[in-house]
Design an enzyme around this catalytic site. Structure first.
Site, PDB file in Angstrom:
ATOM      1  N   ASP A  18      -5.181   2.747  10.864  1.00 48.03           N
ATOM      2  CA  ASP A  18      -6.600   2.552  11.121  1.00 48.03           C
ATOM      3  C   ASP A  18      -6.748   2.215  12.615  1.00 48.03           C
ATOM      4  O   ASP A  18      -6.729   3.116  13.450  1.00 48.03           O
ATOM      5  CB  ASP A  18      -7.023   1.399  10.193  1.00 48.03           C
ATOM      6  CG  ASP A  18      -8.495   1.126  10.159  1.00 48.03           C
ATOM      7  OD1 ASP A  18      -9.214   1.649  11.000  1.00 48.03           O
ATOM      8  OD2 ASP A  18      -8.943   0.363   9.292  1.00 48.03           O
ATOM      9  N   GLY A  73       0.791  -1.238   0.000  1.00 45.60           N
ATOM     10  CA  GLY A  73       0.000   0.000   0.000  1.00 45.60           C
ATOM     11  C   GLY A  73       0.819   1.282   0.000  1.00 45.60           C
ATOM     12  O   GLY A  73       0.366   2.323  -0.462  1.00 45.60           O
TER      13      GLY A  73
HETATM   14  P1  5GP Z   1      -4.517  -1.057  11.287  1.00 46.32           P
HETATM   15  O1  5GP Z   1      -3.661  -2.169  11.752  1.00 46.32           O
HETATM   16  O2  5GP Z   1      -4.067   0.306  11.675  1.00 46.32           O
HETATM   17  O3  5GP Z   1      -5.960  -1.292  11.676  1.00 46.32           O
HETATM   18  O4  5GP Z   1      -4.585  -1.144   9.700  1.00 46.32           O
HETATM   19  C1  5GP Z   1      -3.626  -0.729   8.844  1.00 46.32           C
HETATM   20  C2  5GP Z   1      -3.697  -1.445   7.536  1.00 46.32           C
HETATM   21  O5  5GP Z   1      -5.053  -1.801   7.193  1.00 46.32           O
HETATM   22  C3  5GP Z   1      -3.236  -0.544   6.426  1.00 46.32           C
HETATM   23  O6  5GP Z   1      -1.844  -0.649   6.250  1.00 46.32           O
HETATM   24  C4  5GP Z   1      -4.042  -1.024   5.245  1.00 46.32           C
HETATM   25  O7  5GP Z   1      -3.396  -2.103   4.651  1.00 46.32           O
HETATM   26  C5  5GP Z   1      -5.334  -1.522   5.844  1.00 46.32           C
HETATM   27  N1  5GP Z   1      -6.416  -0.506   5.805  1.00 46.32           N
HETATM   28  C6  5GP Z   1      -7.006   0.090   6.854  1.00 46.32           C
HETATM   29  N2  5GP Z   1      -7.959   0.953   6.445  1.00 46.32           N
HETATM   30  C7  5GP Z   1      -7.962   0.913   5.089  1.00 46.32           C
HETATM   31  C8  5GP Z   1      -8.709   1.601   4.083  1.00 46.32           C
HETATM   32  O8  5GP Z   1      -9.597   2.445   4.310  1.00 46.32           O
HETATM   33  N3  5GP Z   1      -8.409   1.280   2.796  1.00 46.32           N
HETATM   34  C9  5GP Z   1      -7.470   0.366   2.455  1.00 46.32           C
HETATM   35  N4  5GP Z   1      -7.269   0.125   1.157  1.00 46.32           N
HETATM   36  N5  5GP Z   1      -6.738  -0.295   3.375  1.00 46.32           N
HETATM   37  C10 5GP Z   1      -6.975  -0.020   4.683  1.00 46.32           C
END
Ligand code: 5GP
Length: 471
Positions: free
Chosen positions: A395, A338
């Site tokens: 996120d 990403g």
């Molecule tokens: P966390 O561990 O902070 O919940 O998530 C981070 C990862 O989740 C990001 O690196 C990404 O790969 C994915 N992610 C979280 N939210 C989104 C979003 O709105 N769109 C996309 N494409 N990926 C997301």
């Protein structure tokens, strides 16, 4: 002392007093103080508060302290550079030679060479301490000690202010009793299947959890008998965080919210987060489970940021990084895939020399071992280096927390985090971010490297995905 340092000190004092004036929530305020101190001393920092017994110091907010160090447990207030509780700043210039430290080996393992503890005093009584940890053999200057003492005074004002708000809000005259520790079952029996799924997600990320560890009394009868308790579903000791899942009907969510507000009033130091059904299902979908795993992309909805807007913001962040890392050679570390677009635009606009590393991670289901797996790790030696973790989007903060802990073990001199997008509304684990491109709404976004089921990465803009459940 370099004039740049003094400027940093003044800048931070100005920022912290402005936050104090605007009534910033105590958690955010503490994070600003701790992170600011760590950055301006080129070290790690932590805010420790005395617990209700007055005998133990507990890490409340910390920055750049490895998980292994935080996990050592509460500090005995008297044993751990105990003089801070006697109202004096105490420096330990050489951890290896010090007899004062309670957890000396942990400090050595974390690579700390010197530690400073400054007490937080209220009415002449010590209520906590700010600690600064360095990985270089040097003495703390008088200016540094003065600056950290000023921060400790501002922290005390914020804590006192918070205390008076809590007192005003306290609805009952009855003091809450210490929460009871419920006996843990050797094999956890979950009440709801969603709890078991959540536990396995935490296991994926190597996050330690305890199921229903405490029952908090939240209501009492007139004769003082407890009439209502609240038992949060999970506790994560490393983050001192309780999580309550609300995966059921909306009706019970409102009742739960009410209980939660009550708990927060009665136990103001307790960190607790509600995880809503939608958020939980999104989490599951990432691992291919739950109803949202069956959704199909139906193209792009609103465009949030155009290609030109993204470029302007990336240039501005690159300029900030170039200024902050002047005279240094930082290592930019990104996690595939990403981050690809952001990383390539960002690094081409940073003017200081830099190194680049790309990692890749994947998570496996319970059958395959149930852990996050780093499929490509950092190749270069990070010992003593200044690391900037570059992320596409933060996120829940779980991935980033995992990553920071992983990189901390490689003993870099500093770690900061740069993310293009911050989906703050969904944060579960509090991770301080140093450089943020845009704060995005709580929607699933695609484009500029971000995918949905491996599509849409090549869009030059960032938009919201239109989703529909598959029939
Ligand atoms: P966390 O561990 O902070 O919940 O998530 C981070 C990862 O989740 C990001 O690196 C990404 O790969 C994915 N992610 C979280 N939210 C989104 C979003 O709105 N769109 C996309 N494409 N990926 C997301």
């Amino acid at each position: 002392m370099a004039s740049g340092k003094v400027r940093d000190y003044y800048k931070l004092i100005r920022r912290v007093t402005a936050e104090l004036d605007s009534g910033s929530p105590i958690d955010r305020f503490s994070a600003t103080v701790v992170r600011g101190i760590a950055r301006s001393t080129d070290g790690s920092a932590s805010l420790l508060l005395l617990d209700s017994t007055g005998k133990k110091l507990v890490h409340s907010t910390s920055w750049k302290l490895p998980l292994s160090y935080l996990k050592k447990g509460a500090l005995d207030a008297k044993k751990s550079i105990g003089e801070t509780v006697k109202k004096q700043p105490i420096a330990v210039p050489s951890v290896s030679r010090s007899k004062r430290l309670q957890y000396r080996q942990y400090a050595l393992d974390a690579g700390f060479t010197s530690i400073l503890g400054v007490p937080i005093l209220t009415n002449g009584k010590c209520i906590g301490s700010i600690r600064v940890y360095l990985k270089e053999n040097r003495d703390f200057s008088n200016n540094e000690i003065e600056f950290i003492s000023t921060m400790a005074s501002l922290m005390q004002l914020a804590l006192e202010h918070q205390k008076s708000i809590n007192q005003e809000q306290r609805l009952t005259a009855i003091e809450p009793e210490e929460p009871k520790i419920l006996p843990m079952l050797t094999k956890v029996k979950f009440v709801h299947p969603s709890e078991e799924e959540f536990a396995s997600i935490l296991d994926f990320y190597n996050i330690e959890w305890v199921y229903e560890p405490k029952a908090f009394p939240i209501n009492w009868s007139e004769n003082g008998a407890v009439t209502q308790m609240f038992t949060p579903d999970f506790y994560m000791p490393a983050y001192d965080l309780y999580v309550e899942l609300t995966t059921m009907k909306q009706r019970s969510v409102s009742a739960k919210n009410k209980k939660l507000r009550r708990l927060r009033q009665l136990y103001p130091g307790t960190k607790i987060t509600l995880l809503y059904k939608k958020d939980f299902e999104r989490m599951l979908a990432r691992f291919g489970y739950g109803p949202l795993a069956q959704t199909k992309g139906h193209g792009v909805g609103d465009v949030l940021y155009s290609a030109a807007q993204i470029q302007r913001r990336v240039h501005a962040i690159a300029k900030e990084i170039s200024r902050d890392y002047e005279g240094k050679v930082p290592v930019l570390i990104g996690v595939l895939r990403g981050v690809l677009c952001f990383m390539s635009d960002l690094m081409r606009n940073v003017s200081v020399p830099l190194n680049l590393e790309l990692m890749s991670m994947s998570s496996y289901g319970a059958e395959e071992g149930g852990v996050v797996k780093i499929t490509k790790d950092v190749g270069m030696n990070l010992e003593g280096r200044h690391v900037i973790i570059v992320e596409d989007i933060v996120d829940t903060g779980i991935t980033l927390t995992y990553l920071i802990n992983h990189i901390c073990l490689k003993n870099p001199q500093s770690i900061s985090v740069c993310t293009l997008l911050d989906k703050k509304a969904r944060r579960l684990l509090d991770v301080p971010l140093d450089y943020v491109g845009f704060e995005v709404p709580d929607q699933f976004v695609i484009g500029y490297g971000l995918d949905f089921k491996e599509e849409y990465r090549n869009l030059p803009f960032i938009g919201v995905l239109e989703q529909k459940l598959e029939a």
